[in-house]
Design a protein around this motif. Structure first.
Motif, PDB file in Angstrom:
ATOM      1  N   SER A  12       0.802  -1.219   0.000  1.00 48.74           N
ATOM      2  CA  SER A  12       0.000   0.000   0.000  1.00 48.74           C
ATOM      3  C   SER A  12       0.840   1.276   0.000  1.00 48.74           C
ATOM      4  O   SER A  12       0.358   2.326  -0.403  1.00 48.74           O
ATOM      5  CB  SER A  12      -0.964   0.008   1.178  1.00 48.74           C
ATOM      6  OG  SER A  12      -0.246   0.042   2.388  1.00 48.74           O
ATOM      7  N   VAL A  13       2.110   1.196   0.451  1.00 54.26           N
ATOM      8  CA  VAL A  13       2.922   2.415   0.522  1.00 54.26           C
ATOM      9  C   VAL A  13       4.041   2.486  -0.513  1.00 54.26           C
ATOM     10  O   VAL A  13       4.667   3.532  -0.654  1.00 54.26           O
ATOM     11  CB  VAL A  13       3.528   2.614   1.936  1.00 54.26           C
ATOM     12  CG1 VAL A  13       2.457   2.736   2.978  1.00 54.26           C
ATOM     13  CG2 VAL A  13       4.524   1.540   2.276  1.00 54.26           C
ATOM     14  N   PRO A  16       3.411   5.324  -3.412  1.00 56.27           N
ATOM     15  CA  PRO A  16       3.612   6.699  -2.944  1.00 56.27           C
ATOM     16  C   PRO A  16       5.064   7.000  -2.586  1.00 56.27           C
ATOM     17  O   PRO A  16       5.563   8.091  -2.887  1.00 56.27           O
ATOM     18  CB  PRO A  16       2.707   6.790  -1.709  1.00 56.27           C
ATOM     19  CG  PRO A  16       1.665   5.769  -1.930  1.00 56.27           C
ATOM     20  CD  PRO A  16       2.332   4.658  -2.667  1.00 56.27           C
ATOM     21  N   ALA A  19       6.957   7.462  -5.770  1.00 52.15           N
ATOM     22  CA  ALA A  19       6.589   8.759  -6.369  1.00 52.15           C
ATOM     23  C   ALA A  19       7.311   9.905  -5.665  1.00 52.15           C
ATOM     24  O   ALA A  19       7.810  10.833  -6.328  1.00 52.15           O
ATOM     25  CB  ALA A  19       5.082   8.955  -6.301  1.00 52.15           C
ATOM     26  N   ILE A  20       7.391   9.846  -4.333  1.00 48.13           N
ATOM     27  CA  ILE A  20       8.097  10.898  -3.588  1.00 48.13           C
ATOM     28  C   ILE A  20       9.577  10.893  -3.943  1.00 48.13           C
ATOM     29  O   ILE A  20      10.176  11.948  -4.192  1.00 48.13           O
ATOM     30  CB  ILE A  20       7.878  10.705  -2.069  1.00 48.13           C
ATOM     31  CG1 ILE A  20       6.428  11.003  -1.710  1.00 48.13           C
ATOM     32  CG2 ILE A  20       8.828  11.587  -1.269  1.00 48.13           C
ATOM     33  CD1 ILE A  20       6.033  10.592  -0.310  1.00 48.13           C
TER      34      ILE A  20
END
Length: 194
Positions: A12-13, A16, A19-20
């Motif tokens: 789930s992480v 992100p 992307a960061i």
């Protein structure tokens, strides 16, 4: 069981986080292309936004409307709809909060703040419901209506700030293009000064 929980969390992480990381890498490339040091730039970014309680508070203060607007878009997206109207909903919520702040300016903070929060959220939701009703009743695509409602909200707010909600009109002074101010007891940052 622990391994399964870790895999769920990682699944789930991971996107992100990637992307960061990619954002920082591409940002560094552009900073280097501009002839500057990315370590200095990122150091200033983090010290200016997280370098103390006052700076963290200011970051949270500036970030909250953007975060809530993004949440409104994200919730709609999870249901299969495209809420491109977050900007207009934010503008209408702000307009309602300023209007309510002026109307109820004599109330104490413990009454005024909930009125402003509920009124702003309600106005944004009411503005979003226009697109929702058109989608449900007429099948009008929500992207088109929410984009058009953004412009209507923008021009309506511009008109009201220049006329009815103009601080100079309300106070009888020379004409400026500033809206009426929310009284100090309605400021969230002044919550502890009641």
């Amino acid at each position: 069981m622990k391994n399964l929980d870790f895999q769920k969390i990682w699944h789930s992480v991971k996107f992100p986080l990637i992307a960061i990381l990619m954002g920082f890498i591409f940002g560094a490339i552009f900073i280097i292309a501009a002839g500057e040091n990315p370590l200095v730039a990122y150091g200033a970014l983090f010290s200016g936004s997280l370098g103390g309680v006052d700076k963290l508070g200011e970051t949270m203060y500036k970030m909250t409307p953007i975060l809530l607007t993004g949440l409104a878009v994200g919730i709609a997206f999870r249901t299969g709809l495209f809420n491109i109207g977050g900007e207009g909903q934010y503008i209408m919520g702000t307009l309602a909060a300023v209007s309510l702040g002026w109307v109820f300016r004599t109330l104490p903070g413990f009454l005024l703040i909930p009125i402003l929060l509920i009124g702003g959220a309600g106005a944004g939701a009411l503005w979003a419901s226009i697109a929702g009703i058109l989608k449900a009743k007429r099948g009008v695509h929500e992207v088109i209506t929410t984009i058009m409602l953004n412009y209507i909200a923008l021009f309506l707010a511009n008109y009201l700030v220049r006329t009815i909600l103009n601080s100079s009109v309300l106070e009888g002074t020379e004409k400026t293009a500033y809206s009426a101010a929310v009284p100090i007891q309605g400021h969230l940052l002044k919550f502890n000064e009641w």
